[in-house]
Write an enzyme that holds these catalytic residues in place. Structure first.
Site, mmCIF file in Angstrom:
data_model
loop_
_atom_site.group_PDB
_atom_site.id
_atom_site.type_symbol
_atom_site.label_atom_id
_atom_site.label_comp_id
_atom_site.label_asym_id
_atom_site.label_seq_id
_atom_site.Cartn_x
_atom_site.Cartn_y
_atom_site.Cartn_z
ATOM 1 N N ASP A 87 -38.022 18.432 -29.416
ATOM 2 C CA ASP A 87 -39.086 17.655 -28.760
ATOM 3 C C ASP A 87 -40.388 17.784 -29.555
ATOM 4 O O ASP A 87 -40.719 18.878 -30.035
ATOM 5 C CB ASP A 87 -39.347 18.196 -27.342
ATOM 6 C CG ASP A 87 -38.167 17.896 -26.400
ATOM 7 O OD1 ASP A 87 -37.317 17.064 -26.766
ATOM 8 O OD2 ASP A 87 -38.101 18.522 -25.326
ATOM 9 N N ASP B 295 -48.429 21.903 -24.744
ATOM 10 C CA ASP B 295 -47.155 22.650 -24.647
ATOM 11 C C ASP B 295 -47.387 24.085 -25.109
ATOM 12 O O ASP B 295 -46.975 25.055 -24.481
ATOM 13 C CB ASP B 295 -46.093 22.023 -25.576
ATOM 14 C CG ASP B 295 -45.408 20.805 -24.993
ATOM 15 O OD1 ASP B 295 -45.155 19.852 -25.756
ATOM 16 O OD2 ASP B 295 -45.150 20.789 -23.769
ATOM 17 N N GLU C 209 -38.595 27.236 -23.330
ATOM 18 C CA GLU C 209 -38.152 26.063 -24.078
ATOM 19 C C GLU C 209 -38.813 26.047 -25.444
ATOM 20 O O GLU C 209 -38.257 25.534 -26.418
ATOM 21 C CB GLU C 209 -38.513 24.781 -23.320
ATOM 22 C CG GLU C 209 -38.085 23.526 -24.072
ATOM 23 C CD GLU C 209 -38.734 22.261 -23.536
ATOM 24 O OE1 GLU C 209 -39.795 22.336 -22.915
ATOM 25 O OE2 GLU C 209 -38.131 21.199 -23.729
ATOM 26 N N GLU C 210 -40.034 26.611 -25.540
ATOM 27 C CA GLU C 210 -40.798 26.515 -26.793
ATOM 28 C C GLU C 210 -40.446 27.612 -27.795
ATOM 29 O O GLU C 210 -40.971 27.607 -28.916
ATOM 30 C CB GLU C 210 -42.307 26.572 -26.477
ATOM 31 C CG GLU C 210 -42.804 25.435 -25.603
ATOM 32 C CD GLU C 210 -42.608 24.056 -26.246
ATOM 33 O OE1 GLU C 210 -42.311 23.101 -25.518
ATOM 34 O OE2 GLU C 210 -42.725 23.956 -27.484
ATOM 35 N N ASP D 138 -39.745 26.342 -18.589
ATOM 36 C CA ASP D 138 -40.195 25.194 -19.379
ATOM 37 C C ASP D 138 -41.689 25.114 -19.109
ATOM 38 O O ASP D 138 -42.096 24.731 -18.019
ATOM 39 C CB ASP D 138 -39.466 23.920 -18.919
ATOM 40 C CG ASP D 138 -39.956 22.685 -19.659
ATOM 41 O OD1 ASP D 138 -39.413 21.599 -19.404
ATOM 42 O OD2 ASP D 138 -40.887 22.806 -20.492
ATOM 43 N N LEU E 42 -44.234 23.197 -20.000
ATOM 44 C CA LEU E 42 -44.898 21.940 -19.638
ATOM 45 C C LEU E 42 -43.911 20.786 -19.746
ATOM 46 O O LEU E 42 -43.847 20.075 -20.744
ATOM 47 C CB LEU E 42 -46.138 21.710 -20.517
ATOM 48 C CG LEU E 42 -47.250 20.896 -19.870
ATOM 49 C CD1 LEU E 42 -47.708 21.513 -18.554
ATOM 50 C CD2 LEU E 42 -48.460 20.782 -20.799
ATOM 51 N N ASP E 43 -43.164 20.613 -18.652
ATOM 52 C CA ASP E 43 -42.150 19.546 -18.611
ATOM 53 C C ASP E 43 -42.853 18.187 -18.522
ATOM 54 O O ASP E 43 -43.797 18.007 -17.745
ATOM 55 C CB ASP E 43 -41.286 19.761 -17.357
ATOM 56 C CG ASP E 43 -40.299 18.639 -17.137
ATOM 57 O OD1 ASP E 43 -39.488 18.379 -18.048
ATOM 58 O OD2 ASP E 43 -40.352 18.001 -16.081
ATOM 59 N N GLU F 143 -34.438 24.038 -16.830
ATOM 60 C CA GLU F 143 -34.767 22.788 -16.129
ATOM 61 C C GLU F 143 -33.753 22.540 -15.011
ATOM 62 O O GLU F 143 -34.077 22.596 -13.827
ATOM 63 C CB GLU F 143 -34.805 21.604 -17.115
ATOM 64 C CG GLU F 143 -35.975 21.642 -18.079
ATOM 65 C CD GLU F 143 -35.971 20.506 -19.105
ATOM 66 O OE1 GLU F 143 -34.892 20.043 -19.503
ATOM 67 O OE2 GLU F 143 -37.074 20.080 -19.523
HETATM 68 P P1 P6P Z 1 -36.598 9.917 -21.201
HETATM 69 C C1 P6P Z 1 -39.466 14.991 -20.321
HETATM 70 O O1 P6P Z 1 -39.512 14.813 -21.732
HETATM 71 C C2 P6P Z 1 -38.016 15.222 -19.945
HETATM 72 O O2 P6P Z 1 -37.548 16.377 -20.541
HETATM 73 C C3 P6P Z 1 -37.875 15.270 -18.426
HETATM 74 O O3 P6P Z 1 -38.979 15.822 -17.782
HETATM 75 C C4 P6P Z 1 -37.671 13.821 -18.049
HETATM 76 O O4 P6P Z 1 -36.917 13.652 -16.867
HETATM 77 C C5 P6P Z 1 -36.917 13.268 -19.265
HETATM 78 O O5 P6P Z 1 -37.244 14.111 -20.371
HETATM 79 C C6 P6P Z 1 -37.330 11.852 -19.591
HETATM 80 O O6 P6P Z 1 -36.543 11.445 -20.693
HETATM 81 O O7 P6P Z 1 -35.484 9.832 -22.244
HETATM 82 O O8 P6P Z 1 -36.316 9.046 -20.007
HETATM 83 O O9 P6P Z 1 -37.988 9.710 -21.757
#
Ligand code: P6P
Length: 334
Positions: free
Chosen positions: A70, A76, A99-100, A120, A122-123, A277
């Site tokens: 990512d 983050d 995650e980082e 995680d 900063l989701d 997650e």
């Molecule tokens: P997409 C955010 O990057 C994440 O990890 C989740 O929080 C979110 O549900 C998903 O990815 C969104 O992914 O492919 O729809 O942009």
């Protein structure tokens, strides 16, 4: 709509709730409470950083990627460092995993410490520039003092979690926590700097005509999900997709519905990470009376093999998850 009755006195803080929970366990040392206190402190710091990000010019990316590929946002790293510092000083933590960070962080090997904390930081951070809700997700496991090497202590199935929670930095700052006895909802009162209990034993509505999926990838989805989409398009459901898992699941906890992230060509195992997650969110959804599966397998039963492994996700109101499963099974999926 749920009748979100306010908690009895509206004067219970997260700290007093944690301490009252501690009294339920006579042998408690306070180590678990100190870990939760580190999470609430981190939430306040991260929430403050996010609110001021554009002013302090800490939005945007760092031009780097994290271990799971990512793109790293500046926030983050700030959120990750905040959590590592706050949790790293807690005597009860043996292992931290983020995650980082590619590898788990071992805090103590000479003295047995009781807990592992995974998070995680900063989701949904790619949404920050657009001022869309983001969140922190965490999972707490008992440390396996027999684990050799020590890192494998964190590779436990989601059923072994002793607590899970998230902080949602949205129109208000929300802290949702389960320790295995239901789900409690707290909201940060910025006037006093405390998280106030606003809903005890939150229950996800049994059903709601709302589904949440990134339909842009429809052509990649396995047949069962495409069958479900054909069905749901004829049922006058509403589609809601924020692109931050924490925000999509929080909406579902409060209003009902189902969230899915199926396997795609880009992510054949699904995009979302199991350990920090899917597992914590699955514990919360199940504790609130909902369902959380990866295809036809219960997410919490998955035996992990790696810290950053990914999984497909279908979670939310039990009846709505069952609608998806009916079509996934009819297409012959396991
Ligand atoms: P997409 C955010 O990057 C994440 O990890 C989740 O929080 C979110 O549900 C998903 O990815 C969104 O992914 O492919 O729809 O942009």
């Amino acid at each position: 709509m749920t009748d979100l009755e306010p908690a009895a006195d509206n004067l219970t803080t997260l700290e007093s709730h944690i301490l009252s929970e501690e009294t339920r366990h006579p042998g408690a040392t306070g180590a678990f409470s100190w870990i939760l206190a580190a999470m609430t402190l981190s939430a306040k710091i991260i929430a403050s950083k996010i609110r001021r990000a554009r002013i302090e010019d800490v939005l945007g990316t760092l031009g780097s990627k994290n271990i799971t590929g990512d793109t790293q946002q500046k926030l983050d790293v700030i959120a990750n460092e905040t959590l590592l510092r706050a949790l790293g000083t807690r005597a009860g933590v043996a292992v931290l995993a983020s995650e980082e960070n590619e590898q788990p962080i071992i805090l103590q090997t000479k003295v047995d410490r009781p807990y592992c904390v995974l998070f995680d930081p900063l989701d949904g951070s790619s949404n920050l520039d657009a001022c869309v809700s983001v969140g922190t997700i965490f999972s707490i496991l008992r440390h396996d003092t027999q684990a050799d090497p020590i890192e494998i202590s964190i590779l436990q199935p989601g059923t072994k979690q002793i607590a899970a929670g998230y902080m949602l930095y949205g129109s208000s700052c929300v802290f949702v926590l389960t320790t295995g006895h239901g789900v409690n909802l707290f909201v940060l009162d910025p006037a006093v700097g405390a998280f106030i209990l606003v809903q005890e034993n939150l229950r996800v509505p049994e059903s709601a005509k709302s589904y949440s999926i990134n339909e842009a990838y429809r052509a990649d989805f396995p047949a069962g999900y495409q069958r479900y989409l054909d069905w749901v398009h004829g049922q006058r459901y509403s589609s809601r997709y924020i692109g931050t898992m924490v925000a999509d699941i929080h909406r579902i906890l409060v209003q009902g519905g189902v969230f899915m992230y199926p396997p795609t060509k880009a992510h054949p195992q699904g995009k979302l990470r199991l350990m920090y997650e899917a597992n914590p969110m699955a514990m919360i959804v199940e504790q609130a009376g909902g369902k959380a599966v990866a295809g036809t397998q219960r997410i919490l039963d998955i035996q992990p093999t790696g810290l950053h492994e990914r999984t497909p996700v279908i979670m939310g109101s039990a009846a709505e998850v069952d609608h998806v499963l009916r079509h996934v099974k009819a297409a012959g999926a396991e």
